[in-house]
Motif scaffolding. Structure first.
Motif, PDB file in Angstrom:
ATOM      1  N   ALA A   1      41.349  48.186  44.083  1.00  0.00           N
ATOM      2  CA  ALA A   1      42.124  46.436  44.581  1.00  0.00           C
ATOM      3  C   ALA A   1      41.031  46.535  45.670  1.00  0.00           C
ATOM      4  O   ALA A   1      41.157  45.155  45.296  1.00  0.00           O
ATOM      5  N   ALA A   2      40.433  46.604  45.915  1.00  0.00           N
ATOM      6  CA  ALA A   2      39.387  45.819  47.610  1.00  0.00           C
ATOM      7  C   ALA A   2      38.602  45.211  46.250  1.00  0.00           C
ATOM      8  O   ALA A   2      38.278  43.379  47.089  1.00  0.00           O
ATOM      9  N   LYS A   3      38.120  45.053  45.087  1.00  0.00           N
ATOM     10  CA  LYS A   3      37.768  44.309  44.589  1.00  0.00           C
ATOM     11  C   LYS A   3      37.771  43.297  43.387  1.00  0.00           C
ATOM     12  O   LYS A   3      37.222  42.203  43.094  1.00  0.00           O
ATOM     13  N   TYR A   4      39.362  43.567  43.425  1.00  0.00           N
ATOM     14  CA  TYR A   4      39.757  42.255  43.189  1.00  0.00           C
ATOM     15  C   TYR A   4      41.587  42.124  43.710  1.00  0.00           C
ATOM     16  O   TYR A   4      42.808  41.753  43.737  1.00  0.00           O
ATOM     17  N   PRO A   5      40.992  41.158  44.458  1.00  0.00           N
ATOM     18  CA  PRO A   5      42.005  40.523  45.773  1.00  0.00           C
ATOM     19  C   PRO A   5      43.066  39.456  45.508  1.00  0.00           C
ATOM     20  O   PRO A   5      44.541  39.491  46.295  1.00  0.00           O
ATOM     21  N   LYS A   6      42.577  39.027  44.384  1.00  0.00           N
ATOM     22  CA  LYS A   6      44.301  38.207  43.644  1.00  0.00           C
ATOM     23  C   LYS A   6      44.362  38.915  42.909  1.00  0.00           C
ATOM     24  O   LYS A   6      45.754  38.230  42.348  1.00  0.00           O
ATOM     25  N   THR A   7      44.880  40.313  42.622  1.00  0.00           N
ATOM     26  CA  THR A   7      45.629  40.796  41.439  1.00  0.00           C
ATOM     27  C   THR A   7      46.737  42.089  42.218  1.00  0.00           C
ATOM     28  O   THR A   7      46.043  43.050  43.616  1.00  0.00           O
ATOM     29  N   THR A   8      47.698  41.868  41.790  1.00  0.00           N
ATOM     30  CA  THR A   8      48.556  42.907  42.737  1.00  0.00           C
ATOM     31  C   THR A   8      48.232  44.453  42.083  1.00  0.00           C
ATOM     32  O   THR A   8      48.293  44.400  40.839  1.00  0.00           O
ATOM     33  N   PHE A   9      47.985  45.120  42.887  1.00  0.00           N
ATOM     34  CA  PHE A   9      48.193  46.821  41.959  1.00  0.00           C
ATOM     35  C   PHE A   9      49.630  48.000  42.480  1.00  0.00           C
ATOM     36  O   PHE A   9      49.738  47.762  43.611  1.00  0.00           O
ATOM     37  N   GLY A  10      49.685  49.123  41.315  1.00  0.00           N
ATOM     38  CA  GLY A  10      50.725  49.578  41.874  1.00  0.00           C
ATOM     39  C   GLY A  10      50.294  50.808  41.990  1.00  0.00           C
ATOM     40  O   GLY A  10      49.633  51.213  40.796  1.00  0.00           O
TER      41      GLY A  10
END
Length: 347
Positions: free
Chosen positions: A118-127
């Motif tokens: 998640a830290a590497k893809y800040p524009k993506t929402t993770f759940g």
């Protein structure tokens, strides 16, 4: 993306959703850039994968609803046997790199990988389902499993004739302890003197506790030999073996996560599935997907409990209403939990 600091409750209804198969592939990347950011929802399954008639299938039902409603692409990826955290990281990163948004890890085992990716893809929402992971772009989808399990315990206490009931946990971990604790409390509060037999199939998920119907069947047969006539399994795919053993012995089984009375693969045993402790994983998956679609992505801890219908107890089997006093007792307990009169144990 705004961080929601306190526990939030998201109202979702426990619903039956259709299942449709999808698939995708891809490679991982350390870059935070994605090919696009509008491909839609992707889920990565927990141990047992699709077809468990329970936890993973519930997640897939939420994906299917989102796909049908929003008309975008989706992906669902199976786990591999003996995989490492690095494998999970690669899977999540690959989905984010391809532009899926949100990307959801189904199960607490995705915790370390989710935090890293998640830290590497800040524009993506993770759940992540069943775990809390800190991150500005991470929504932690957690449930009050103990509340649904309490209601299952009430039902078991009302249905038992031998005054012996059973609990089969897939893996001896804190999450499954919540199921056991709620169930035991529900039994004890409803009918004194009822004995609860408990057994865990394995100590770790890698040993197959959530993915071995044969282990579930053997555990159930052992409890039935000790006079248990209601068996509740919180064991993923392994729970199918518990249900099969219960049906063979003509005693009651209580399903978990999905309404297992309605699952096609369990149709031969459905008459012996008294009820199921519902956990609306599908509703949670759909809710997160909708928030991203609407441009207001959820983040922080999202709690699904009885009050918002995020957990519950199914009533699909016609025999459920025929067990003397069961329905009234469950309804009473449900309201008292919602009102705070009953505090359900989590361990």
């Amino acid at each position: 993306m705004r961080r929601i600091s306190k526990l939030t409750r998201v109202a979702v209804g426990v619903a039956s959703l259709g299942l449709v198969a999808t698939a995708c592939g891809g490679t991982s990347s350390d870059s935070g850039d994605s090919d696009s950011n509008d491909r839609g929802l992707a889920i990565a399954y927990d141990v047992g994968g699709k077809g468990d008639q329970s936890f993973n299938d519930a997640a897939f039902a939420g994906l299917t609803k989102a796909k049908d409603e929003f008309g975008y692409k989706t992906a669902d990826i199976e786990p591999t046997e003996g995989e490492t955290n690095a494998d999970k990281e690669q899977r999540l990163a690959s989905l984010a790199k391809q532009g899926y948004n949100p990307v959801i890890g189904v199960g607490f085992a995705y915790g370390p990988a989710m935090k890293a990716v998640a830290a590497k893809y800040p524009k993506t929402t993770f759940g992540i389902v069943d775990s809390v992971v800190e991150g500005k772009n991470v929504a932690s989808l957690v449930f009050a499993e103990e509340q649904a399990s309490y209601l299952a315990g009430v039902a078991a206490a009302k249905a038992t004739k031998t005054n012996v009931v059973g609990f089969v946990g897939g893996v001896d971990v804190p999450l499954i302890h919540k199921f056991e604790a709620g169930y035991k409390q529900g039994v004890e509060d409803t009918k004194s003197g009822v004995k609860v037999l408990s057994q865990y199939l394995t100590q770790t998920a890698e040993e197959g506790g959530f993915a071995s119907p044969d282990k579930g069947k053997a555990a159930a047969e052992g409890q039935i030999e000790k006079k248990a006539d209601v068996l509740y399994a919180a064991a993923g795919l392994s729970g199918q073996g518990v249900i099969e053993a219960a049906a063979k012995a003509k005693v009651w089984a209580i399903g978990v996560d999905s309404d297992q009375y309605k699952q096609a693969a369990l149709a031969p045993y459905k008459n012996y599935i008294l009820t199921s402790a519902l956990k609306d994983v599908g509703g949670a998956v759909y809710t997160l997907s909708k928030s991203v679609h609407d441009g207001k992505p959820l983040a922080g801890t999202q709690t699904f409990d009885l009050k918002v219908k995020g957990v519950g107890l199914s009533e699909s089997n016609p025999d459920y209403a025929k067990v003397a006093g069961l329905q009234d007792a469950v309804n009473k307990a449900k309201q008292e939990i919602i009102d705070g009169k009953i505090k359900v144990n989590t361990e």
